[in-house]
Write an enzyme that holds these catalytic residues in place. Sequence first.
Site, PDB file in Angstrom:
ATOM      1  N   TYR A 125      45.113  18.353  -0.935  1.00  0.00           N
ATOM      2  CA  TYR A 125      43.848  18.462  -0.170  1.00  0.00           C
ATOM      3  C   TYR A 125      43.126  19.799  -0.386  1.00  0.00           C
ATOM      4  O   TYR A 125      43.684  20.724  -0.911  1.00  0.00           O
ATOM      5  CB  TYR A 125      44.005  18.085   1.302  1.00  0.00           C
ATOM      6  N   GLU A 126      41.876  19.826  -0.012  1.00  0.00           N
ATOM      7  CA  GLU A 126      40.988  20.960  -0.332  1.00  0.00           C
ATOM      8  C   GLU A 126      40.930  21.211  -1.841  1.00  0.00           C
ATOM      9  O   GLU A 126      40.749  22.354  -2.284  1.00  0.00           O
ATOM     10  CB  GLU A 126      41.403  22.231   0.402  1.00  0.00           C
ATOM     11  N   GLY A 127      41.046  20.155  -2.608  1.00  0.00           N
ATOM     12  CA  GLY A 127      41.016  20.283  -4.068  1.00  0.00           C
ATOM     13  C   GLY A 127      42.417  20.340  -4.626  1.00  0.00           C
ATOM     14  O   GLY A 127      43.166  21.271  -4.330  1.00  0.00           O
TER      15      GLY A 127
END
Lengths: 596, 596
Positions: B437-439
């Site tokens: 998550y968050e890239g």
Amino acid sequence: MTYKAPLKDMLFVMNELAGLSTVNTLPGCEDATADTVEAVLEENAKFCANVVAPLNHSSDKEPSFWHDGQVSTSKGFKDAFKGFAEAGWQGVQHPTDFGGQGLPKLVATPCIEMLNASSISFALVALLSDGAIEALLTAGSDEQKATYLEPLVSGKWTGTMNLTEPQAGSDLAAVRTRAVPQGDGTYKVFGTKIFITYGEHDLTENIVHLVLARTPDAPAGVKGISLFIVPKFLVNADGSLGARNDAHCVSIEHKLGIKASPTAVLQFGDNGGAIGTLVGEENRGLEYMFIMMNAARFGVGLQGIGLAERSYQQAVAFAKDRVQSRDLAGSAGPVSIIHHPDVRRMLMSMRSQVEAARALAYVGAGISDVAHHHEDAAVRASNLAVYEYLVPIIKGWSTEMSQDVTRDGVQVHGGMGFIEETGAAQHYRDAKILTIYEGTTAIQANDLVGRKTVRDGGAVAKSIISQVRETEALLAAQGGADFKAIHRALLDGSVALEAVVEYVAANMKTDIKGVFSGSVLYLKLAGIVLGGWVMARAALVAQAKIDGGDGDALFYKAKIATARFFADHILTQASGLRTAIVEGSAGVLALTEDQF
Amino acid sequence: MTYKAPLKDMLFVMNELAGLSTVNTLPGCEDATADTVEAVLEENAKFCANVVAPLNHSSDKEPSFWHDGQVSTSKGFKDAFKGFAEAGWQGVQHPTDFGGQGLPKLVATPCIEMLNASSISFALVALLSDGAIEALLTAGSDEQKATYLEPLVSGKWTGTMNLTEPQAGSDLAAVRTRAVPQGDGTYKVFGTKIFITYGEHDLTENIVHLVLARTPDAPAGVKGISLFIVPKFLVNADGSLGARNDAHCVSIEHKLGIKASPTAVLQFGDNGGAIGTLVGEENRGLEYMFIMMNAARFGVGLQGIGLAERSYQQAVAFAKDRVQSRDLAGSAGPVSIIHHPDVRRMLMSMRSQVEAARALAYVGAGISDVAHHHEDAAVRASNLAVYEYLVPIIKGWSTEMSQDVTRDGVQVHGGMGFIEETGAAQHYRDAKILTIYEGTTAIQANDLVGRKTVRDGGAVAKSIISQVRETEALLAAQGGADFKAIHRALLDGSVALEAVVEYVAANMKTDIKGVFSGSVLYLKLAGIVLGGWVMARAALVAQAKIDGGDGDALFYKAKIATARFFADHILTQASGLRTAIVEGSAGVLALTEDQF
């Protein structure tokens, strides 16, 4: 989440690397002709894909459960095991005398991989039965063999291994379970065993527990442990079931993975004593258990390979299906993510490691067949030494690899990988047990260092490295960038491995803690280098096929590319590992306990 | 399963490596005196250890659950969040104008690490609020700031980030959610958002959703995305709550880990349209989101560090407690397993990687403070460039590291690690989301390669490497085996990193797929080398303290030993990574899609 057995890859390894055509000339192995083997594998693949593989995810969601001393296995397991037994799959590698198919280990090996790729939780019951059969074949009396082997080999009953106790995990010297002779040839067994895989279940009418325990006057430590058969139901002279024995499952564990496989706490003798019979001689239990454990360790290595293959297949399918972002080289619209270089890197990393570990394990199986069936005792002995060197590597490296691979398997799926419904996460959870049971990676590494390297001064290790050198010469003679890269990486790797073998052999006496600080890294290095070696051999075979005009050039080109990837990305870890092993013990050992 | 914040280590890094004494001379940072900071950290540590950490395991067993559009969070979360808000912890790093404490990022950083070590699931709600606050501070109108910031900073309300849609994960160009202007300054929002962390919960009376959506005449792709505030309850002019907005949680996910953190599917506009207001200008949504995402990415890096620390602490406690087998050097009876070299190797590997990642992150936080608060614009700009280079490394490397560490954390526990009651397995499960998550790590690596390396021809990267060279000179000047080993490993590492930076910058135009084949490996290499650099600096400081007669020699000696371990065992991976990056793309890219 389907599974398709990689039969073509398996047969390539068996035929081109593991010497099936030599194995099936060995006495007793003649039935394993190329045609028969292919037919066996195809049937096994169908059974695994159609019957077992579909249960993997559902059985994780609805695991086996305990109620009132019984364990109900996951939905579908009972029918699947019935089918497994009826088709004779439990008996593939066991003697025809007891109803088995008597096929070589090299043929049983892909069958075990396939079953584990389909469902590790399911396959475990068969793996444990294999171990029990092996132990009884080695050390059982004629009467014990007559009573227990046929039902075990046919899958009518199953077997278990009862080693661990709350205070005795890796250290079996601490076993406390007692076995008291009754004067009639039987013993009464008292004690608690934990982590007993399939220690209780509803798949078969009886369970044959093999139990480590101490007789009253046994010496302390590992030299005072004996092995007993303690069946769930006593067996009458005619083979029918008698009274329920005093061996009861008091609970099963709530685990990170392999949830469908019941992990039992077994209580022996709480109601007067569980009736057992001694296997072999008193105080030699650990020795017998090690025979069965070596087979089981090899099998756990295959679990790692099968699980990693399954994770890889699922990741490939997702990567081909999931459309996201444009191609870096330009595309009209978004493309499937298999076009993105890092996804491809992960897939190649998974693929190359699975192929390397498979090739090494199958090569090991072929060597084991020679070690057990060759007419010449000297040939048997030298092959046995090589096989025994390989077992801790096959177990330790393949299972550690499965954790790397299943981690990438989740990662390829992005956010979907974290959702349990996708199924990728189950593989990541399941993989974690494989480096722990049947001896942790550190226990494998102890074996590799102590019994397998130091005892003979590194002689067997060096004999294998000399075979690697032969392959290096062939690589050097090949042209082209791929073979140049593979040659360089393998050479660097074998130099590192040789240096480490010498370090281990030379420093054990003077710096035992220093040597064992690097034991797991040595195991990893050996896995990488020997895995790189068999991949290089595969590439050489593939090039010869291409040069010979074999029609399947795409298949063989992929073998070369995969070996190239392994060389550049995995084998290149070797020199760093060498430094960590040879120079790195100071950092491992510097702190006092209080400084942690 | 308790957690004790490593305050001494944290303060060492803040004072000796991350420049707290410089940071607290910056305009607006003067309150962060050494005494104040220590007091803040001690209070935060108490709150985290006493209130939050005890919820981690219980909330995993009884996760947040969905019923009729509502989400009930795990037992204890509501009270804990109330305490968190009342103590002002949400506001540590936020402006005093809106009720925050206005402390530098360097001071907020250990607080965030502690909260995440205590419970990632709990800490996520605060992390998302931080991101929403950051976005509104940057791009919100005065009215929006007046309405939303104070309740967010005080923890009265919480914030969310709504980016992902079923077809739009890593690729935000594919966002379809629509926002239709109503002519009164508001918009009606329609669409489905998935994977929304704390998208619904019962911790606070309102939730402020920040939503990416397209206006009717927006250009296609990422240039047509705008950012909207869509509160769960509309807010009246006086700040009181108005009508329930048309944004509803239709389900939450069943996940591998962070189970107590509800991951929502949010449906906007199914009943006429969800009322939203535009943040900043139309079509600049992605730009604003990136500001908040950069903060969030740094925060996720801290999640990895906190989680790894927790896993390490649990493993150390088990290793000191669990007695099994004799000491290799000889002992009367079995000893605690911390005496066994491989257990110690795993603990040192965990410890050294946590310390390295922490040091790098805190150094990054200090640089961010200079980048935001220094009086000289040129100093701000150069520090901002360094900070932005570090963010993808801190996010990507620290989170990948957390998966290595939590895996070892389970392994140290042996069979007990696989049992969920032990708690070690939860860390292994929780860690897997952090690289997604968050890239994902690949997205971080894309950022590192594209925006952070190629755009300036590797100038910032090389400026950092030149700082590493300065440290190398100091190491070379130190005597002794430890510093010699650290020097050699850091030198090899920095040479490898420099070569890779040059390769990346030089080959992007001619071989984009080749460069991106190694992007994640470049990120890992940068993490290892810069982690090794800060560890080497720590060792130099420690030696100076010892030489200066500082009373706490054991603490400083441990710093040197840990740096030595990191050099021998982790930094030595650098040259293999260099080869894999520079030579390894052929193997990555060779296969056609059909060959998989």
